[in-house]
Design a protein around this motif. Structure first.
Motif, PDB file in Angstrom:
ATOM      1  N   LEU A 131      65.021  43.279  28.617  1.00  0.00           N
ATOM      2  CA  LEU A 131      63.478  43.114  28.015  1.00  0.00           C
ATOM      3  C   LEU A 131      63.780  42.184  26.978  1.00  0.00           C
ATOM      4  O   LEU A 131      62.614  41.461  26.670  1.00  0.00           O
ATOM      5  N   ARG A 132      65.050  41.700  26.280  1.00  0.00           N
ATOM      6  CA  ARG A 132      65.182  40.670  25.476  1.00  0.00           C
ATOM      7  C   ARG A 132      64.449  39.295  26.071  1.00  0.00           C
ATOM      8  O   ARG A 132      63.771  38.520  25.475  1.00  0.00           O
ATOM      9  N   ALA A 133      65.064  39.027  27.289  1.00  0.00           N
ATOM     10  CA  ALA A 133      64.883  37.715  27.885  1.00  0.00           C
ATOM     11  C   ALA A 133      63.413  37.577  28.651  1.00  0.00           C
ATOM     12  O   ALA A 133      62.684  36.439  28.208  1.00  0.00           O
ATOM     13  N   GLU A 134      62.883  38.838  28.864  1.00  0.00           N
ATOM     14  CA  GLU A 134      61.228  38.632  29.392  1.00  0.00           C
ATOM     15  C   GLU A 134      60.509  38.159  28.243  1.00  0.00           C
ATOM     16  O   GLU A 134      59.722  37.204  28.423  1.00  0.00           O
ATOM     17  N   SER A 135      60.417  38.547  27.109  1.00  0.00           N
ATOM     18  CA  SER A 135      59.422  38.320  26.031  1.00  0.00           C
ATOM     19  C   SER A 135      59.789  37.021  25.577  1.00  0.00           C
ATOM     20  O   SER A 135      58.702  36.258  25.117  1.00  0.00           O
ATOM     21  N   ALA A 136      61.024  36.366  25.649  1.00  0.00           N
ATOM     22  CA  ALA A 136      61.292  34.936  25.101  1.00  0.00           C
ATOM     23  C   ALA A 136      60.815  34.217  26.212  1.00  0.00           C
ATOM     24  O   ALA A 136      60.103  32.950  25.916  1.00  0.00           O
ATOM     25  N   GLY A 137      60.735  34.355  27.465  1.00  0.00           N
ATOM     26  CA  GLY A 137      60.081  33.661  28.469  1.00  0.00           C
ATOM     27  C   GLY A 137      58.747  33.525  28.503  1.00  0.00           C
ATOM     28  O   GLY A 137      57.907  32.379  28.687  1.00  0.00           O
ATOM     29  N   ALA A 138      58.345  34.641  28.219  1.00  0.00           N
ATOM     30  CA  ALA A 138      56.458  34.646  28.028  1.00  0.00           C
ATOM     31  C   ALA A 138      56.095  33.706  27.059  1.00  0.00           C
ATOM     32  O   ALA A 138      54.934  33.263  27.358  1.00  0.00           O
ATOM     33  N   ALA A 139      56.731  33.738  26.171  1.00  0.00           N
ATOM     34  CA  ALA A 139      56.016  32.577  25.136  1.00  0.00           C
ATOM     35  C   ALA A 139      55.922  31.201  25.423  1.00  0.00           C
ATOM     36  O   ALA A 139      55.047  30.527  24.925  1.00  0.00           O
ATOM     37  N   ALA A 140      56.923  30.565  26.209  1.00  0.00           N
ATOM     38  CA  ALA A 140      56.596  29.157  26.545  1.00  0.00           C
ATOM     39  C   ALA A 140      55.607  28.967  27.720  1.00  0.00           C
ATOM     40  O   ALA A 140      54.889  28.033  27.725  1.00  0.00           O
ATOM     41  N   GLY A 141      55.355  30.072  28.578  1.00  0.00           N
ATOM     42  CA  GLY A 141      54.503  29.757  29.670  1.00  0.00           C
ATOM     43  C   GLY A 141      52.820  30.082  29.704  1.00  0.00           C
ATOM     44  O   GLY A 141      52.217  30.063  28.396  1.00  0.00           O
ATOM     45  N   LEU A 142      52.488  30.553  30.564  1.00  0.00           N
ATOM     46  CA  LEU A 142      50.950  30.871  30.606  1.00  0.00           C
ATOM     47  C   LEU A 142      50.845  32.210  29.885  1.00  0.00           C
ATOM     48  O   LEU A 142      51.805  33.101  30.205  1.00  0.00           O
ATOM     49  N   GLU A 143      49.742  32.514  29.437  1.00  0.00           N
ATOM     50  CA  GLU A 143      49.410  33.842  28.822  1.00  0.00           C
ATOM     51  C   GLU A 143      48.078  34.560  29.627  1.00  0.00           C
ATOM     52  O   GLU A 143      47.296  33.653  30.031  1.00  0.00           O
ATOM     53  N   GLU A 144      48.357  35.803  29.777  1.00  0.00           N
ATOM     54  CA  GLU A 144      47.074  36.301  30.130  1.00  0.00           C
ATOM     55  C   GLU A 144      46.260  36.970  29.078  1.00  0.00           C
ATOM     56  O   GLU A 144      46.652  37.314  28.270  1.00  0.00           O
ATOM     57  N   VAL A 145      44.893  36.307  28.899  1.00  0.00           N
ATOM     58  CA  VAL A 145      44.222  36.558  27.902  1.00  0.00           C
ATOM     59  C   VAL A 145      42.980  37.335  28.188  1.00  0.00           C
ATOM     60  O   VAL A 145      42.193  37.229  29.374  1.00  0.00           O
ATOM     61  N   LEU A 146      42.414  38.252  27.565  1.00  0.00           N
ATOM     62  CA  LEU A 146      41.497  39.242  27.676  1.00  0.00           C
ATOM     63  C   LEU A 146      40.105  38.507  26.733  1.00  0.00           C
ATOM     64  O   LEU A 146      40.406  38.575  25.456  1.00  0.00           O
ATOM     65  N   PHE A 147      38.867  38.028  27.339  1.00  0.00           N
ATOM     66  CA  PHE A 147      37.869  37.643  26.591  1.00  0.00           C
ATOM     67  C   PHE A 147      36.916  38.819  26.465  1.00  0.00           C
ATOM     68  O   PHE A 147      36.628  39.456  27.357  1.00  0.00           O
ATOM     69  N   GLU A 148      36.498  39.180  25.000  1.00  0.00           N
ATOM     70  CA  GLU A 148      35.430  40.324  25.144  1.00  0.00           C
ATOM     71  C   GLU A 148      34.095  39.766  24.970  1.00  0.00           C
ATOM     72  O   GLU A 148      34.097  38.827  23.937  1.00  0.00           O
ATOM     73  N   VAL A 149      33.277  39.793  25.851  1.00  0.00           N
ATOM     74  CA  VAL A 149      31.858  38.925  25.680  1.00  0.00           C
ATOM     75  C   VAL A 149      30.875  39.838  25.936  1.00  0.00           C
ATOM     76  O   VAL A 149      31.097  41.036  26.544  1.00  0.00           O
ATOM     77  N   ASP A 150      29.776  39.437  25.785  1.00  0.00           N
ATOM     78  CA  ASP A 150      28.418  40.359  25.929  1.00  0.00           C
ATOM     79  C   ASP A 150      27.796  40.295  27.482  1.00  0.00           C
ATOM     80  O   ASP A 150      27.430  41.435  27.859  1.00  0.00           O
ATOM     81  N   ARG A 151      28.004  38.928  28.294  1.00  0.00           N
ATOM     82  CA  ARG A 151      27.629  39.089  29.555  1.00  0.00           C
ATOM     83  C   ARG A 151      28.742  38.452  30.323  1.00  0.00           C
ATOM     84  O   ARG A 151      28.898  37.264  30.652  1.00  0.00           O
ATOM     85  N   PRO A 152      29.543  39.525  30.706  1.00  0.00           N
ATOM     86  CA  PRO A 152      30.811  38.947  31.695  1.00  0.00           C
ATOM     87  C   PRO A 152      30.533  38.116  32.662  1.00  0.00           C
ATOM     88  O   PRO A 152      31.068  36.973  32.947  1.00  0.00           O
ATOM     89  N   SER A 153      29.469  38.445  33.562  1.00  0.00           N
ATOM     90  CA  SER A 153      29.292  37.853  34.768  1.00  0.00           C
ATOM     91  C   SER A 153      28.794  36.248  34.976  1.00  0.00           C
ATOM     92  O   SER A 153      29.149  35.396  35.247  1.00  0.00           O
ATOM     93  N   GLU A 154      27.807  36.283  33.536  1.00  0.00           N
ATOM     94  CA  GLU A 154      27.328  34.758  33.255  1.00  0.00           C
ATOM     95  C   GLU A 154      28.664  34.012  32.744  1.00  0.00           C
ATOM     96  O   GLU A 154      28.648  32.767  32.914  1.00  0.00           O
ATOM     97  N   ALA A 155      29.372  34.605  31.876  1.00  0.00           N
ATOM     98  CA  ALA A 155      30.674  33.657  31.390  1.00  0.00           C
ATOM     99  C   ALA A 155      31.564  33.368  32.510  1.00  0.00           C
ATOM    100  O   ALA A 155      31.923  32.202  32.438  1.00  0.00           O
ATOM    101  N   VAL A 156      31.729  34.070  33.504  1.00  0.00           N
ATOM    102  CA  VAL A 156      32.497  33.738  34.733  1.00  0.00           C
ATOM    103  C   VAL A 156      31.965  32.680  35.177  1.00  0.00           C
ATOM    104  O   VAL A 156      32.616  31.652  35.749  1.00  0.00           O
ATOM    105  N   THR A 157      30.677  32.506  35.451  1.00  0.00           N
ATOM    106  CA  THR A 157      30.026  31.422  36.027  1.00  0.00           C
ATOM    107  C   THR A 157      30.120  30.163  35.294  1.00  0.00           C
ATOM    108  O   THR A 157      30.112  29.342  35.827  1.00  0.00           O
ATOM    109  N   VAL A 158      29.931  30.247  33.853  1.00  0.00           N
ATOM    110  CA  VAL A 158      30.204  29.203  33.219  1.00  0.00           C
ATOM    111  C   VAL A 158      31.405  28.520  33.290  1.00  0.00           C
ATOM    112  O   VAL A 158      31.539  27.272  33.553  1.00  0.00           O
ATOM    113  N   LEU A 159      32.562  29.384  33.463  1.00  0.00           N
ATOM    114  CA  LEU A 159      33.921  29.125  33.704  1.00  0.00           C
ATOM    115  C   LEU A 159      34.242  28.350  35.047  1.00  0.00           C
ATOM    116  O   LEU A 159      35.618  28.407  35.083  1.00  0.00           O
TER     117      LEU A 159
END
Lengths: 271, 307
Positions: free
Chosen positions: B219-247
């Motif tokens: 468990l220790r190694a896992e959290s250390a490795g995650a800090a350096a690389g990519l992160e999974e992020v949740l965006f909370e928005v009012d119009r998700p489908s439009e937002a995805v089109t924008v991006l």
């Protein structure tokens, strides 16, 4: 193997679990009070004062051995089964001791319990009746003429009776102990042991209907080991000797212990 | 860690009447390590623990503790183990102190001073001379821990140790186990269904299902490795489908509850936010999704529920 002193720790533990319980002291209390009540009753009822201390003692001892056997069977049935029903067996067996040592320490503590109650009963019945009736050195009717001890002192007779009763007590207790480790249920162990005890004479009677030789090897009649001291034999219609009865009891004692040990050391603990 | 493992299970199996309860389990626990043992109900956790402490026999394989086989030299192996198997059942008609004397007598060299020390460690000084039947479940748990550490074991085995403890008690236990493992080098083997607890407590976890080892992870190694690389992020928005089109074209966005989630590095996340705001989409929140042990657990066990 560790020194004996550290094995004694296990026996001390078992003793602690017996004598820290109120029920043990209630049993001991009953063992003391019952003969006192009988002695008082005898003293009040005996009109021409023909009662002597030895006869009163032996009468009370007969009743007491019935009680002591029940008490010891309750304790021996509880000692193994109780650990299972409480779940403490899981803490008891994960120590640097073999299961055989744990079982042996339990058995020893139960034998000590039986011994303590036997000694207390002897002392109380002797003292109470000597105080009530005075000491008779040569009671006339205590020992019958057919008895192998005819002509001996009342001490020899009383001690021999206590020894015989103690031996059968240990066999009954070992039976309860075996059921306790085989079934892991104290209720069943207590019930069956008491059945063995009380149905003994009935089954002996049934057995006397047949004249097969194997009747002599059945346990039940030999639990009446103390019949020898009055000149009788325990198996009706099949004359046996005292040594033969001791041999039969010893054989059952060994069988019961081998079964207890085998079951206790081999079986998985998944309670 | 180069030391020899405190406990090692080699191809341990348990079969009862043709059913395989535990199938060739192999794992090792090192000194000073807090090792979690996870699995859905009925996966064989308690069976494994019972085999480790010799309460039940193995059908195959062997377990060695501090170099001694549980099968062939049980007293030597178990002398280095302290354990609570399932609930901490004690002699209820004895006091807590008498219970400790009882178990103390069964191991060599346990003094009255050591008993007092352990009583203070688990915080039972005030109630230790009360009968156990008057104890709460939490106090019994503490007494259970006390009897398990009395003889300074090299391996402490705890089956569901946080059962019945209040939050303060759980925290205390956790701190105490960490201290034991750090300062005395005690290896701690804990089984639990409280995944979040395990996450806070353990260095490594093993996951078993249907008697088979599925995974062992640190468990220790896992959290250390995650800090350096990519992160999974949740965006909370009012119009998700439009937002995805924008991006569109900026990494793969997936719809999620209340918005969408993407996997990206920190700078890209800031850029995305700027584009969304410029497009008139209302962004209520941006959260990094930490994959909890629970998610990982469900992932490897195929979403089976945990009791």
């Amino acid at each position: 193997m560790r020194p004996l002193a550290s094995f004694w720790n296990l026996v001390q533990n078992e003793n602690m679990k017996i004598y820290r319980r109120i029920s043990t002291w209630i049993m001991l209390g009953i063992t003391v009070v019952i003969p006192l009540l009988f002695t008082v009753a005898f003293a009040l009822l005996a009109e021409d004062n023909n009662a002597n201390n030895w006869e009163a003692m032996m009468l009370e001892s007969q009743i007491l051995f019935l009680l002591i056997t029940i008490f010891a069977v309750v304790k021996s049935s509880e000692t193994v089964a109780g650990e299972f029903s409480r779940g403490t067996i899981k803490l008891l067996l994960i120590r640097p001791w073999s299961r055989s040592s744990i079982l042996l320490s339990k058995f020893i503590s139960i034998v000590l319990f039986a011994l303590l109650f036997t000694v207390v009963s002897f002392v109380v019945t002797w003292l109470a009746n000597v105080i009530a009736f005075g000491y008779t050195a040569n009671p006339a009717n205590l020992i019958s003429e057919q008895s192998p001890l005819a002509g001996s002192s009342p001490w020899a007779y009383a001690l021999r009776y206590y020894l015989d009763e103690f031996i059968t007590l240990i066999v009954v207790v070992t039976f309860g102990f075996m059921l306790s480790s085989a079934f892991r249920s104290s209720g069943l162990a207590i019930g069956l042991s008491l059945f063995l005890l009380f149905s003994g004479s009935m089954i002996s009677g049934l057995l006397s209907l047949t004249d097969k030789a194997w009747v002599k090897y059945v346990l039940f009649p030999h639990l009446g080991l103390s019949t020898y001291v009055n000149g009788g034999t325990p198996v009706p219609d099949h004359p046996t000797t005292y040594a033969f009865s001791l041999g039969v009891l010893a054989a059952y004692f060994i069988i019961f212990n081998v079964i207890s040990w085998t079951v206790f050391t081999k079986r998985d603990v998944s309670a | 860690m180069s030391q020899a493992p405190v406990v090692s299970l080699q191809n341990v199996s348990k079969r009862i009447g043709g059913r395989t309860i535990i199938d060739r389990l192999t794992l090792e626990v090192n000194p000073g390590e807090v090792f979690g043992f996870l699995g859905p109900n009925g996966s064989g956790k308690t069976t494994t623990i019972r085999m480790m402490v010799g309460l039940i026999t193995m059908s195959g394989g062997d377990i060695s503790i501090a170099g001694h086989s549980v099968k062939t030299s049980f007293p030597q192996a178990i002398a280095r183990v302290g354990a609570i198997v399932e609930n901490p059942e004690m002699y209820k008609y004895l006091t807590g102190y008498q219970n400790l004397i009882h178990f103390g007598r069964m191991n060599p060299g346990i003094t009255k001073a050591r008993i007092d020390e352990v009583v203070a460690l688990v915080g039972l000084q005030d109630r230790i001379h009360d009968k156990v039947k008057k104890y709460s479940l939490g106090m019994r748990q503490r007494l259970g821990v006390a009897q398990a550490i009395l003889h300074r074991p090299a391996l402490l085995i705890l089956d569901e140790p946080t059962n019945g403890l209040d939050p303060a008690g759980i925290r205390e236990l956790r701190d105490y186990l960490r201290k034991l493992s750090r300062e005395e080098g005690t290896a701690v083997f804990v089984s639990s269904h409280l995944l979040s607890e395990m996450e806070l407590m353990c260095d490594r976890v093993a996951i078993i299902q249907k008697g088979e080892l599925i995974d062992i992870r640190s468990l220790r190694a896992e959290s250390a490795g995650a800090a350096a690389g990519l992160e999974e992020v949740l965006f909370e928005v009012d119009r998700p489908s439009e937002a995805v089109t924008v991006l569109e074209g900026r990494g793969s966005a997936r719809f999620a509850e209340g918005g969408f989630s993407v996997t990206a590095d920190r700078e890209t996340i800031a850029d995305m936010n700027a584009r969304l705001v410029a497009a008139g989409i209302r962004v209520y929140g941006i959260r990094v999704k930490i994959k909890s042990l629970e998610d990982q657990f469900l992932e490897v066990t195929g979403g089976e529920t945990i009791g």
